[in-house]
Design a protein around this motif. Structure first.
Motif, PDB file in Angstrom:
ATOM      1  N   TYR A   1       0.848  -1.204   0.000  1.00  0.00           N
ATOM      2  CA  TYR A   1       0.000   0.000   0.000  1.00  0.00           C
ATOM      3  C   TYR A   1       0.879   1.249   0.000  1.00  0.00           C
ATOM      4  O   TYR A   1       0.642   2.194  -0.762  1.00  0.00           O
ATOM      5  CB  TYR A   1      -0.915  -0.021   1.214  1.00  0.00           C
TER       6      TYR A   1
ATOM      7  N   GLY B   1      -9.410 -10.917   0.518  1.00  0.00           N
ATOM      8  CA  GLY B   1     -10.233  -9.708   0.551  1.00  0.00           C
ATOM      9  C   GLY B   1     -10.190  -8.992   1.890  1.00  0.00           C
ATOM     10  O   GLY B   1      -9.880  -7.778   1.948  1.00  0.00           O
ATOM     11  N   PRO B   2     -10.490  -9.658   3.005  1.00  0.00           N
ATOM     12  CA  PRO B   2     -10.447  -8.974   4.308  1.00  0.00           C
ATOM     13  C   PRO B   2      -9.059  -8.437   4.659  1.00  0.00           C
ATOM     14  O   PRO B   2      -8.941  -7.363   5.257  1.00  0.00           O
ATOM     15  CB  PRO B   2     -10.882 -10.079   5.281  1.00  0.00           C
TER      16      PRO B   2
ATOM     17  N   SER C   1      -8.535  -5.220   2.724  1.00  0.00           N
ATOM     18  CA  SER C   1      -9.291  -4.115   3.328  1.00  0.00           C
ATOM     19  C   SER C   1      -8.620  -3.634   4.604  1.00  0.00           C
ATOM     20  O   SER C   1      -8.532  -2.420   4.857  1.00  0.00           O
ATOM     21  CB  SER C   1     -10.725  -4.562   3.625  1.00  0.00           C
ATOM     22  N   ARG C   2      -8.124  -4.568   5.402  1.00  0.00           N
ATOM     23  CA  ARG C   2      -7.462  -4.208   6.658  1.00  0.00           C
ATOM     24  C   ARG C   2      -6.209  -3.379   6.402  1.00  0.00           C
ATOM     25  O   ARG C   2      -5.832  -2.531   7.223  1.00  0.00           O
ATOM     26  CB  ARG C   2      -7.122  -5.492   7.423  1.00  0.00           C
TER      27      ARG C   2
ATOM     28  N   THR D   1      -9.126  -0.749  -1.209  1.00  0.00           N
ATOM     29  CA  THR D   1     -10.494  -1.000  -1.633  1.00  0.00           C
ATOM     30  C   THR D   1     -10.451  -2.092  -2.690  1.00  0.00           C
ATOM     31  O   THR D   1      -9.815  -1.926  -3.738  1.00  0.00           O
ATOM     32  CB  THR D   1     -11.133   0.265  -2.231  1.00  0.00           C
ATOM     33  N   VAL D   2     -11.096  -3.212  -2.409  1.00  0.00           N
ATOM     34  CA  VAL D   2     -11.113  -4.310  -3.372  1.00  0.00           C
ATOM     35  C   VAL D   2     -12.098  -3.975  -4.480  1.00  0.00           C
ATOM     36  O   VAL D   2     -13.296  -3.850  -4.241  1.00  0.00           O
ATOM     37  CB  VAL D   2     -11.493  -5.641  -2.699  1.00  0.00           C
TER      38      VAL D   2
ATOM     39  N   ALA E   1      -7.039  -4.606  -6.066  1.00  0.00           N
ATOM     40  CA  ALA E   1      -7.344  -3.702  -4.960  1.00  0.00           C
ATOM     41  C   ALA E   1      -6.675  -2.353  -5.191  1.00  0.00           C
ATOM     42  O   ALA E   1      -5.526  -2.292  -5.646  1.00  0.00           O
ATOM     43  CB  ALA E   1      -6.882  -4.309  -3.640  1.00  0.00           C
TER      44      ALA E   1
END
Length: 305
Positions: free
Chosen positions: A154, A210-211, A214-215, A219-220, A294
């Motif tokens: 990220y 996915g989770p 997001s964590r 944004t998926v 994502a």
């Protein structure tokens, strides 16, 4: 898309995603061959994935790509073919595989568009600058702390940049189901015999990313599973690819499978034998994979630590 090392005794093993049963640095020539064979056999499906990524980045030019756990460059070169104005940074902990990647880049005429970085992705990351697209194919489940890896990814992305995560359910199946001495289902039994070993070595294999994405702040935007099922006529390299994968499996099965199944595997991987996978006309390639795409937010959301 990595492709898969099942034992991780030193740092570079955590970042190779297509070498079944990779045991150590002495195996790296074999790993390189296996990764290149997979890229050749699954070329069409890799092209499909990069095409969908191009659709997701249509409103934002991709100029800088980061390939995590690049191996011999399967993802690197597929992305450079798709994004013709882009440059790529290929990151791996193995100097030998990066050397192989650079040689391949010269052969393909893209050496001026590729930079290699030797790094352990479980340690502190180098500063890669702002990246438009991060590619992590079969790499995340090898990380000791995937949450940390995703936070680093990220941070490496420019605002609005995209991360592509590709994971497979397991190594491909190649053989007819009825193959086996007195019992069908040889490949299924072999994989079941290795399941505990795989679960211990790769606890995040098969995870729902996915989770975790997001964590980490992403944004998926898309998630799609796809099944690969290649039937004859197959790519020319299929027999060699099958032999490489089954050879790794055979090594890992010592002490875990019965003698009949081991003998059958020995016959299948004997390159000179009449029943070798190199000579069979009943092979197929069956595997399942999932892609997550994502996005990093276009605006600052603060620290992701």
């Amino acid at each position: 898309m990595a492709p898969h090392a099942h034992q991780h005794q030193n740092q570079h093993q955590n970042q190779h995603h297509h070498a079944s049963g990779h045991e150590g640095p002495h195996d790296e020539p074999f790993v390189a061959e296996l990764l290149d064979l997979e890229a050749e056999v699954l070329h069409a499906h890799l092209t499909e994935v990069t095409g969908r990524l191009a659709d997701l980045t249509a409103d934002r030019p991709v100029r800088r790509i980061l390939d995590l756990g690049s191996g011999t460059g399967t993802g690197t070169f597929a992305l450079l073919r798709r994004f013709e104005d882009a440059e790529a940074i290929a990151v791996d902990a193995s100097p030998r595989l990066l050397h192989h990647l650079r040689g391949r880049a010269r052969e393909l005429g893209v050496a001026d568009r590729v930079r290699t970085v030797e790094a352990d992705l479980d340690a502190a990351w180098p500063d890669f600058g702002n990246i438009d697209l991060v590619w992590a194919s079969g790499a995340l489940h090898h990380m000791s702390d995937p949450d940390r890896t995703l936070r680093e990814a990220y941070a490496a992305l420019a605002p609005g940049g995209l991360l592509a995560v590709i994971e497979m359910a397991g190594v491909p199946y190649f053989l007819p189901h009825d193959l086996g001495v007195g019992r069908p289902g040889l490949e299924a039994r072999c994989r079941a015999a290795l399941s505990d070993r795989h679960a211990e070595a790769m606890p995040h294999r098969g995870a729902d990313w996915g989770p975790l994405l997001s964590r980490a702040g992403f944004t998926v935007e898309a998630e799609w599973p796809y099944a690969v099922e290649l039937v004859p006529p197959l790519p020319e390299a299929t027999g060699r690819y099958a032999r490489a994968v089954l050879s790794r499996m055979r090594t890992a099965l010592d002490g875990r499978a019965d003698t009949d199944d081991l003998a059958t595997l020995d016959t299948l991987i004997d390159s000179d034998g009449p029943h070798s996978v190199l000579h069979r006309d009943d092979l197929a390639v069956r595997t399942e994979r999932t892609v997550w795409a994502a996005r990093r937010a276009y605006w600052s959301t603060g620290s992701q630590a």
